[in-house]
Design an enzyme around this catalytic site. Structure first.
Site, PDB file in Angstrom:
ATOM      1  CG  ASP A  79     -73.968 -16.117  27.267  1.00 21.15           C
ATOM      2  OD1 ASP A  79     -74.224 -17.310  27.021  1.00 21.15           O
ATOM      3  OD2 ASP A  79     -74.739 -15.220  27.084  1.00 21.15           O
ATOM      4  CB  CYS A 128     -45.905 -47.039  38.857  1.00 21.76           C
ATOM      5  SG  CYS A 128     -44.192 -47.586  38.881  1.00 21.76           S
ATOM      6  CB  CYS A 176     -42.113 -46.237  35.179  1.00 20.76           C
ATOM      7  SG  CYS A 176     -42.753 -47.666  35.643  1.00 20.76           S
ATOM      8  CG  ASP A 203     -75.015 -18.798  23.515  1.00 19.39           C
ATOM      9  OD1 ASP A 203     -76.336 -18.746  22.881  1.00 19.39           O
ATOM     10  OD2 ASP A 203     -74.100 -17.883  23.639  1.00 19.39           O
ATOM     11  CG  ASP A 225     -74.438 -15.338  21.272  1.00 21.03           C
ATOM     12  OD1 ASP A 225     -75.411 -15.135  20.413  1.00 21.03           O
ATOM     13  OD2 ASP A 225     -74.158 -14.541  22.260  1.00 21.03           O
TER      14      ASP A 225
END
Length: 734
Positions: A628, A27, A24, A632, A429
């Site tokens: 890219d 846990c 669960c 960038d 871009d």
């Protein structure tokens, strides 16, 4: 368990391992807290759905053995790496065991249920009681104590440490029903709950089997990705062809790929040609043409033709391996929305135990009847299991990221999903994002009438540059059989151009603005020619030698075929579009008008892109930057959401929250839509999980919910959350 060096601000290691015995969300939270408490642990995330942990740690302060011990001290086990191939057989065995326990428990529970609910007496007695009661006692004991033994073992292990989880609730509920019934059988009481305990245990075991089966479907993305890879490769050594295992391929090996083969590893085509289906990598259905010098990627499919290739990336360095790594990291991560569920489930079990005790005590005060107090208390224990809370986020994240990976969209983490939701503007871009990123020389405009001189000088200087425009100039010289002269003293001027020395002369190649800033006379006639080329959407590169203008080179970059459709889809979603480029204003403006982009910032240097993103953010916009992923990177990191347009070999771009693998601009729209769909599914799961527990506990406490129905409802709630997550795969994505 695996450990790898980290990148970014934290310079320690990352360990990933699977945890056995978690049932669960409580846990998972307990293990996560134990890992975080260790000195030297920078961050830890335990995924209940995947049964896995991801830990960032400083090896100088804590080692991997200490991480293992922290899990073991909680009563859980550290297993093999979650995504290793050899875990597949073990996973199937665990599923088979769960199926056997569930079916056996249901078969043995059926006669108990029929005897009890039908009021059936067998024709003989034993020790003063009808033998049907003794049969119920034996069969229910086998189901509860035998097939349900894992509940009680887990409860005991945690109780020793003063902790509790879902197994605590189930164990107490079933043992209470069984224990009271045995006591009633011995002392000749008239009320028995053998069928209640047996049905609860059987339903819980059935629910766990269905949950494990559904969870396996949700996490199948990793397995499917691993299965995409080739198992063998055709190697050529000393002119002789042979077949070797994929693990034996080394960088530099020459491999032969025939029609119908999977390409074994990443590499470069040496000779021959073919059409290659790269849909598993890019999501694009049309095969890509490949010839000498082209890059090919492991696990893609050779449709037609044969070629020889040189291996450049093998093993964990291949594109497929990087994709698997990114998807695994994304599935290990948590979305911020999960924090509320984690906090609630962390304290849920102790609260439920208290409510169950109060329920039993209150019913006893009202009725003065012990047996009437048992059922409501047991119902509270069983109905309140927080499993669905723990499964709500990770299952949806698993399905969403797996679906994205198959479409060429890599979502790096859960946080990226939530960032998608609030995006109001997309900053793009130009080169490689909206255009093909493979510019070519459209025209050479010499000053003295000799095109070869201008092109040869430019190619000589640009052959030392990796810029796309530089490669276009060098390629144009090669096509025209012009040998570029050797260049020295190369100097790169980011966003402007380059300087180099050729045959003792200083050569400048770059934007007309760069040459003008260096005092080189451009002249009115030349300026008019530049404007004519830029009006056609071309980029103009000027060439000067020893301070004198030699000529201009006009370079064109084709707009991607689906860029206009992508911009239209973004506008339909109410998202503002902005283009930021280092290109000249006229060329940028022409492309923006053709695509319908809202706003353009041209002639922006790389560092200026970050400033533009900040300016837009200052105006209140939530920015997704698309670039890219290399030049960038600062802007990708600054934006609220960074989307990197990869090229296949650049899959593991650290700056991007989302990576589009060699995809089209429409993949950007698809990525945003998939992220929002996944987040919407997470919210639906959390709502129903919270609603279920909030509504069910009072009903159980008031005695309006039979414990057997509660057990079935609890199992159904977990399976329904997983089922809702699996629906992501069938929903339409633009």
């Amino acid at each position: 368990m695996t450990a790898t060096a980290m990148q970014g601000d934290f310079t320690g290691k990352v360990a990933r391992f699977e945890i056995g015995g978690m049932h669960c969300a409580a846990c998972a939270n307990r293990n996560e807290r134990a890992l975080k408490s260790l000195p030297g642990v920078h961050a830890a995330a335990v995924n209940f759905a995947l049964r896995s942990a991801r830990v960032e740690f400083d090896p100088a302060l804590v080692n991997e053995r200490a991480l293992h011990d922290a899990i073991s001290s909680n009563g859980f086990q550290v297993l093999k790496p979650e995504f290793a191939r050899d875990n597949k057989a073990r996973a199937y065995q665990e599923l088979a065991d769960a199926r056997f326990r569930a079916l056996a428990a249901l078969i043995l529970t059926l006669p108990v249920f029929l005897l009890a609910m039908g009021g059936i007496d067998l024709p003989w007695d034993f020790l003063g009681r009808n033998s049907g009661l003794w049969l119920q006692a034996v069969l229910s004991a086998v189901v509860i104590l035998g097939f349900g033994w894992e509940f009680h073992r887990s409860m005991a292990q945690l109780a020793i440490r003063g902790a509790a989880n879902m197994d605590t609730l189930i164990s107490l509920g079933t043992l209470a029903a069984l224990g009271y019934s045995v006591w009633a059988l011995v002392v000749s009481e008239a009320h028995f709950y053998f069928e209640t305990g047996a049905v609860i245990a059987a339903f819980i075991l059935l629910g766990r089997y269905l949950e494990a089966r559904s969870r396996g479907q949700a996490s199948a993305a990793i397995e499917k990705l691993l299965d995409l890879g080739a198992r063998t490769a055709r190697i050529v050594r000393d002119g002789v062809e042979g077949e070797i295992a994929i693990d034996d391929v080394r960088v530099g090996d020459v491999l032969l790929v025939k029609p119908g083969d999977k390409i074994p590893v990443d590499g470069e085509v040496l000779d021959g040609g073919s059409a290659v289906d790269e849909s598993m990598l890019t999501g694009e259905s049309l095969p890509a043409s490949k010839g000498p010098g082209d890059a090919v990627f492991g696990a893609t499919f050779n449709v037609s033709g044969a070629f020889r290739m040189r291996a450049t990336r093998v093993g964990d360095d291949t594109t497929l391996a990087q994709i698997v790594k990114l998807v695994a990291e994304a599935q290990d991560s948590k979305a911020p929305i999960q924090k509320l569920a984690d906090r609630i489930s962390g304290v849920f079990v102790p609260i439920v135990l208290g409510i169950a005790l109060l329920t039993g005590f209150a019913w006893y005060l009202v009725t003065s009847d012990f047996y009437q107090s048992v059922l409501p208390a047991v119902a509270v224990l069983v109905i309140a299991c927080p499993c669905s809370l723990g499964l709500a986020t990770p299952t949806a994240l698993m399905v969403g990221t797996g679906m994205g990976a198959r479409r060429g969209i890599l979502i790096r983490n859960g946080e990226a999903l939530q960032r998608c939701e609030n995006v109001t503007a997309v900053v793009l871009d130009k080169t490689g994002t909206l255009t093909e990123g493979k510019p070519s020389v459209a025209a050479v405009l010499p000053v003295n009438g000799d095109e070869a001189v201008a092109l040869r000088l430019a190619a000589g200087a640009e052959q030392l540059s990796e810029h796309p425009l530089a490669r276009a100039i060098v390629e144009a010289a090669r096509v025209r059989a012009l040998e570029p002269p050797a260049a020295t003293d190369f100097e790169n001027l980011p966003g402007m151009g380059i300087r180099a020395t050729i045959d003792g002369a200083r050569v400048v190649v770059g934007s007309p603005r760069l040459l003008g800033a260096q005092g080189i006379d451009m002249g009115a006639d030349h300026q008019a020619a530049i404007e004519r080329e830029e009006a056609q959407g071309r980029t103009v590169v000027a060439v000067a030698c020893e301070g004198r203008l030699v000529g201009f080179i006009a370079i064109a970059d084709t707009i991607k075929s689906d860029a206009k459709a992508a911009i239209r889809h973004l506008h339909d979603q109410g998202v503002r579009t902005v283009m930021v480029t280092g290109d000249n204003a006229r060329a940028a403006g022409m492309i923006a008008r053709e695509l319908g982009i809202d706003e353009v910032f041209a002639e922006v240097l790389p560092q200026g892109k970050v400033e533009k993103v900040r300016d837009l953010q200052a105006d209140g916009a939530r920015i997704a930057f698309v670039g890219d992923g290399i030049n960038d990177a600062p802007a990708l990191a600054q934006a609220d959401l960074g989307i990197a347009m990869g090229t296949g070999t650049d899959v593991a771009i650290e700056a991007g929250n989302i990576v589009i693998v060699k995809g089209s601009p429409l993949k950007l729209v698809e990525a945003l839509a998939l992220s929002r769909l996944t987040l919407r599914t997470i919210r639906q799961n959390l709502f129903w999980a919270f609603f279920y527990n909030a509504a069910a506990i009072p009903l159980a406490a008031l005695g309006w919910l039979n414990p057997m129905i509660a057990a079935a409802a609890m199992a159904i709630s977990s399976v329904s959350v997983i089922g809702n997550s699996l629906r992501i795969r069938s929903r339409a994505i633009p």
